[in-house]
Design a protein around this motif. Structure first.
Motif, PDB file in Angstrom:
ATOM      1  N   VAL A 121       0.410  -1.740   0.060  1.00  0.00           N
ATOM      2  CA  VAL A 121      -0.184   0.176  -0.481  1.00  0.00           C
ATOM      3  C   VAL A 121       0.855   0.914  -0.215  1.00  0.00           C
ATOM      4  CG1 VAL A 121      -1.542   1.395   1.670  1.00  0.00           C
ATOM      5  CG2 VAL A 121      -2.365  -1.270   0.712  1.00  0.00           C
ATOM      6  N   ILE A 122       1.768   1.240   1.139  1.00  0.00           N
ATOM      7  CA  ILE A 122       2.910   2.271   0.692  1.00  0.00           C
ATOM      8  C   ILE A 122       3.415   2.607  -0.489  1.00  0.00           C
ATOM      9  CG2 ILE A 122       5.176   3.435   2.300  1.00  0.00           C
ATOM     10  CD1 ILE A 122       5.187   1.952   4.156  1.00  0.00           C
ATOM     11  N   SER A 125       0.833   4.147  -2.796  1.00  0.00           N
ATOM     12  CA  SER A 125       0.457   5.816  -2.895  1.00  0.00           C
ATOM     13  C   SER A 125       1.698   5.746  -3.019  1.00  0.00           C
ATOM     14  CB  SER A 125       0.559   5.708  -0.808  1.00  0.00           C
ATOM     15  OG  SER A 125      -0.803   5.072  -0.591  1.00  0.00           O
ATOM     16  N   LEU A 128       0.828   6.954  -6.267  1.00  0.00           N
ATOM     17  CA  LEU A 128      -0.271   7.694  -6.870  1.00  0.00           C
ATOM     18  C   LEU A 128      -0.161   9.390  -6.490  1.00  0.00           C
ATOM     19  CD1 LEU A 128      -2.817   8.106  -7.080  1.00  0.00           C
ATOM     20  CD2 LEU A 128      -3.355   8.430  -3.896  1.00  0.00           C
ATOM     21  N   SER A 145      -7.390   2.593  -4.081  1.00  0.00           N
ATOM     22  CA  SER A 145      -5.870   3.491  -3.074  1.00  0.00           C
ATOM     23  C   SER A 145      -6.863   3.524  -1.796  1.00  0.00           C
ATOM     24  CB  SER A 145      -4.872   4.029  -4.031  1.00  0.00           C
ATOM     25  OG  SER A 145      -4.351   4.109  -4.779  1.00  0.00           O
ATOM     26  N   PHE A 146      -7.794   4.400  -1.947  1.00  0.00           N
ATOM     27  CA  PHE A 146      -7.997   5.043  -0.433  1.00  0.00           C
ATOM     28  C   PHE A 146      -8.953   4.437   0.469  1.00  0.00           C
ATOM     29  CE2 PHE A 146     -11.679   7.314   2.118  1.00  0.00           C
ATOM     30  CZ  PHE A 146     -11.031   8.122   2.752  1.00  0.00           C
ATOM     31  N   THR A 149      -5.977   0.890   1.549  1.00  0.00           N
ATOM     32  CA  THR A 149      -5.622   1.174   2.659  1.00  0.00           C
ATOM     33  C   THR A 149      -6.918   1.453   4.023  1.00  0.00           C
ATOM     34  OG1 THR A 149      -4.052   2.777   1.738  1.00  0.00           O
ATOM     35  CG2 THR A 149      -4.307   3.290   3.924  1.00  0.00           C
ATOM     36  N   PHE A 223      -1.340   8.381   6.144  1.00  0.00           N
ATOM     37  CA  PHE A 223      -2.534   8.538   4.750  1.00  0.00           C
ATOM     38  C   PHE A 223      -3.278   9.294   4.773  1.00  0.00           C
ATOM     39  CE2 PHE A 223       0.470   4.065   5.133  1.00  0.00           C
ATOM     40  CZ  PHE A 223       0.641   3.978   3.827  1.00  0.00           C
ATOM     41  N   VAL A 226      -1.897  12.400   3.351  1.00  0.00           N
ATOM     42  CA  VAL A 226      -1.821  12.389   2.189  1.00  0.00           C
ATOM     43  C   VAL A 226      -2.946  12.090   0.932  1.00  0.00           C
ATOM     44  CG1 VAL A 226      -0.628  11.399   0.446  1.00  0.00           C
ATOM     45  CG2 VAL A 226       0.112  11.167   2.614  1.00  0.00           C
ATOM     46  N   TYR A 227      -4.140  11.532   1.084  1.00  0.00           N
ATOM     47  CA  TYR A 227      -5.236  10.861   0.144  1.00  0.00           C
ATOM     48  C   TYR A 227      -5.875  12.330   0.047  1.00  0.00           C
ATOM     49  CZ  TYR A 227      -4.038   6.513  -0.530  1.00  0.00           C
ATOM     50  OH  TYR A 227      -3.375   5.197  -1.076  1.00  0.00           O
TER      51      TYR A 227
END
Length: 251
Positions: A121-122, A125, A128, A145-146, A149, A223, A226-227
Motif C-alpha cells: 500500500v505504501i 501511495s 499515486l 487506493s483509498f 488503505t 496516509f 496524503v489522500y
C-alpha cells in the motif's frame, strides 16, 4: 469555407479585400470549450517537451520489469478485501484451536502478510502521488487506493486486538466469547474506526491504548493527510479549469 481561397489565415474573394478567418467561423459554446481544453493540453505538452529538451525535466525510461505488475494495481481493492476476509476466517479458526504452537504460528503468519500488504500500500501511495504530479491519475485508481488503505488498517487493528485486547479502548461488544461471528463484529467496529481516521473526523469513541497501536494509528493518519490532500487538489484543479473555460466562453 464557401469555396473561398484562404491565404495566410485570411480570406481572399478576388476583390482585394481580406476578411479575418475568425469572423467567418460560427462556433458554439461547446466548441469553444473543446478548443480551449485542447489548446491547454497542447500547451502543457509543449512545456513538458521544452523541459525535457533543456534538461529541467528529468526523463525516465519505463521499467522493463516493473516492481508491481499492472494487474496488481488494477485489482488492489479486490486483493485487499479477499485477504481481509481470509484474515477474519483465520482469526476464527485460531480461536477454536487448542494447540498454543499452532495459534502462535498462525498469528505470526497473519502479521507477516499484513506487513507485506502494508508495504504494498505504501508503494501504491507513492505511485499515486507521482501520477498526481504528472496529471495522469485516474479517479478509479484513487478510489481503489483509498479504500484498500482503509480495509488494510481495519484488518491490522483487528489482529492487534486479537493479540492484545487492551491495545484499544472503546471496543466493548456485547457478544459471547464462543460466538462464531465475534471477529466479524470486531472487524466491522474497526472498519468504522478506520473510516473515521481516514476521513480525519476522529469521534474519539475508539482510541489506541498501547504504544504500538498509537504508532500504527499514526501511520494511517499520515496516509489520510496524503489522500485528502490529493483529493482536494484534484477537485480544486477541476474547479479552476472549469472556471477558466467559462470565462473564456464569456469573453
Amino acid at each position: 469555407i464557401e469555396g473561398k481561397m484562404m491565404i495566410n489565415g485570411h480570406n481572399s474573394s478576388g476583390d482585394g479585400e481580406y476578411t479575418p478567418l475568425t469572423s467567418m467561423l460560427t462556433l458554439g459554446e461547446e466548441d469553444i470549450r473543446l478548443m480551449y481544453t485542447t489548446l491547454t493540453r497542447i500547451e502543457q505538452d509543449v512545456s513538458m517537451i521544452k523541459g525535457k529538451l533543456d534538461g529541467s525535466v528529468e526523463v525516465r525510461k519505463p521499467k522493463k520489469y516493473p516492481f508491481i505488475r499492472k494487474w496488481m494495481t488494477d485489482k488492489i481493492l479486490v486483493i485487499t478485501i479477499v485477504w481481509q476476509i481470509l484474515n477474519i476466517i483465520l482469526l476464527t479458526l485460531v480461536d477454536n484451536s487448542t494447540a498454543e504452537l499452532e495459534v502462535d504460528i498462525a498469528i505470526l503468519i497473519m502479521v507477516l502478510f499484513q506487513a507485506m500488504q502494508l508495504v504494498f500500500v505504501i508503494i501504491i501511495s507513492v505511485k499515486l502521488v507521482k501520477q498526481v504530479m504528472h496529471r495522469t491519475v485516474t479517479g478509479w485508481f484513487l478510489v481503489q487506493s483509498f479504500l484498500s488503505t482503509t480495509f488494510l488498517y481495519c484488518g491490522i487493528y483487528a489482529l492487534l486486538y486479537r493479540i492484545d485486547s487492551t491495545s484499544f479502548v472503546g471496543m466493548a461488544i456485547i457478544i459471547g466469547e464462543n460466538n462464531i461471528f465475534k471477529h466479524l463484529f470486531i472487524f466491522i467496529r474497526f472498519l468504522y474506526f478506520s473510516v473515521v481516521t481516514m476521513s480525519t473526523v476522529g469521534f474519539g469513541d475508539i482510541s489506541p491504548a498501547a504504544w504500538y497501536s498509537y504508532l500504527i494509528v499514526t501511520t494511517e493518519t499520515l496516509f489520510a493527510v496524503v489522500y485528502n490532500t490529493v483529493i482536494f487538489s484534484i477537485g480544486l484543479r477541476h474547479f479552476t479549469q472549469k472556471t477558466l473555460e467559462i470565462r473564456a466562453v464569456e469573453h
